[in-house]
Design an enzyme around this catalytic site. Structure first.
Site, PDB file in Angstrom:
ATOM      1  N   SER A 103       0.918  -1.264   0.110  1.00  0.00           N
ATOM      2  CA  SER A 103       0.090  -0.158  -0.161  1.00  0.00           C
ATOM      3  C   SER A 103       0.799   1.087   0.087  1.00  0.00           C
ATOM      4  CB  SER A 103      -0.823  -0.009   1.006  1.00  0.00           C
ATOM      5  OG  SER A 103      -2.040   1.056   1.042  1.00  0.00           O
ATOM      6  N   ASN A 104       0.049   2.272   0.470  1.00  0.00           N
ATOM      7  CA  ASN A 104       1.187   3.672   0.326  1.00  0.00           C
ATOM      8  C   ASN A 104       0.581   4.253   1.625  1.00  0.00           C
ATOM      9  OD1 ASN A 104      -1.073   5.611  -0.641  1.00  0.00           O
ATOM     10  ND2 ASN A 104      -0.989   4.003  -2.215  1.00  0.00           N
ATOM     11  N   ARG A 105       1.279   5.767   1.805  1.00  0.00           N
ATOM     12  CA  ARG A 105       0.979   6.520   2.934  1.00  0.00           C
ATOM     13  C   ARG A 105      -0.391   7.360   2.951  1.00  0.00           C
ATOM     14  NH1 ARG A 105       5.687   6.960   5.816  1.00  0.00           N
ATOM     15  NH2 ARG A 105       7.476   6.264   4.877  1.00  0.00           N
ATOM     16  N   ALA A 114      -4.959   7.438  -4.107  1.00  0.00           N
ATOM     17  CA  ALA A 114      -3.717   7.125  -4.449  1.00  0.00           C
ATOM     18  C   ALA A 114      -3.405   5.353  -4.621  1.00  0.00           C
ATOM     19  CB  ALA A 114      -2.663   7.539  -3.186  1.00  0.00           C
TER      20      ALA A 114
END
Ligand code: CTP
Length: 208
Positions: free
Chosen positions: A21-23, A88
């Site tokens: 995943s991402n932030r 995102a």
């Protein structure tokens, strides 16, 4: 107008307990959904996993992965008048999702095969007709040129450009580029204020 907003990260499963995943916190997308709702629009928020409550009066559709997000958006898109793609989205996912938890092999490395995810905004905007589409671009360098390319490639009417420091932060800078060649500097400011400015410029009240 009825506006579809995507927000938050997506999670791409490796096995039943692990994911890529991402932030992204979802904060910008949620703030934009709230700002659009306050302008009188009907907002459907397709959201990856975040720790935020949906804004009052906004319908939230929770999703997990990029493919889930695309499926939820596809279902809603025919009934919508516009799209704001703030999510995102993970560009890649593991080629295989293991059924059981992957086991550690003592002393051995492991490589991971990734396959591309669908481009959600591009898929939807390809069939936009006269509907308007706002995208975001997260760029670390040479931002403007890349963002302009994305604007054309993804069939967008506007692209809001910010830097990677915006992910997970409460403040951001934002440069709004229009398909007509226009350029508006909207920051730096708190994301809630940026979202109000952005909503007023892209889907103004008069079209509600
Ligand atoms: N986006 C999307 N689906 C994807 C990837 C991105 O809908 N699979 C959307 C984002 O919501 C955003 C825009 O496309 O509105 C640009 O996202 P960004 O991550 O900046 O661009 P990418 O196309 O992923 O390009 P790169 O990561 O190479 O910069």
């Amino acid at each position: 107008m009825r506006i579809l907003v995507t927000a938050g990260p997506t999670r791409e499963d490796l096995d039943p307990v692990r994911y890529l995943s991402n932030r992204s916190s979802g904060r910008m997308g949620y703030a934009l959904a709230a700002a659009l709702q306050r302008l009188g629009h009907q907002v459907v928020l397709v959201s990856g996993p975040v720790e935020l409550e949906p804004p009052a009066g906004v319908e939230r559709v929770p999703v997990w992965s990029a493919r889930d997000m695309l499926a939820a958006c596809r279902e809603r898109w025919p009934d919508m008048d516009g799209l704001a793609a703030v999510a995102a989205v993970a560009d890649y996912r593991p080629a295989k999702r293991a059924r059981g938890k992957l086991k550690r092999a003592e002393g051995e490395g492991r490589s991971l095969e990734l396959v591309p995810n669908p481009d959600i905004v591009r898929t939807l905007a390809r069939r936009k007709g006269d509907r308007r589409v706002l995208g975001f671009a997260l760029e670390s360098s040479r931002g403007r040129a890349h963002a302009r390319r994305k604007l054309v490639d993804k069939h967008l009417d506007w692209i809001a450009l910010n830097g990677p420091e915006a992910q997970g932060a409460s403040e951001a800078t934002l440069l709004l580029l229009g398909a007509d060649g226009s350029e508006r500097d909207l920051g730096p400011a708190r994301k809630e204020l940026l979202a109000r400015r952005l909503a007023a410029l892209t889907f103004p009240e008069t079209n509600a």
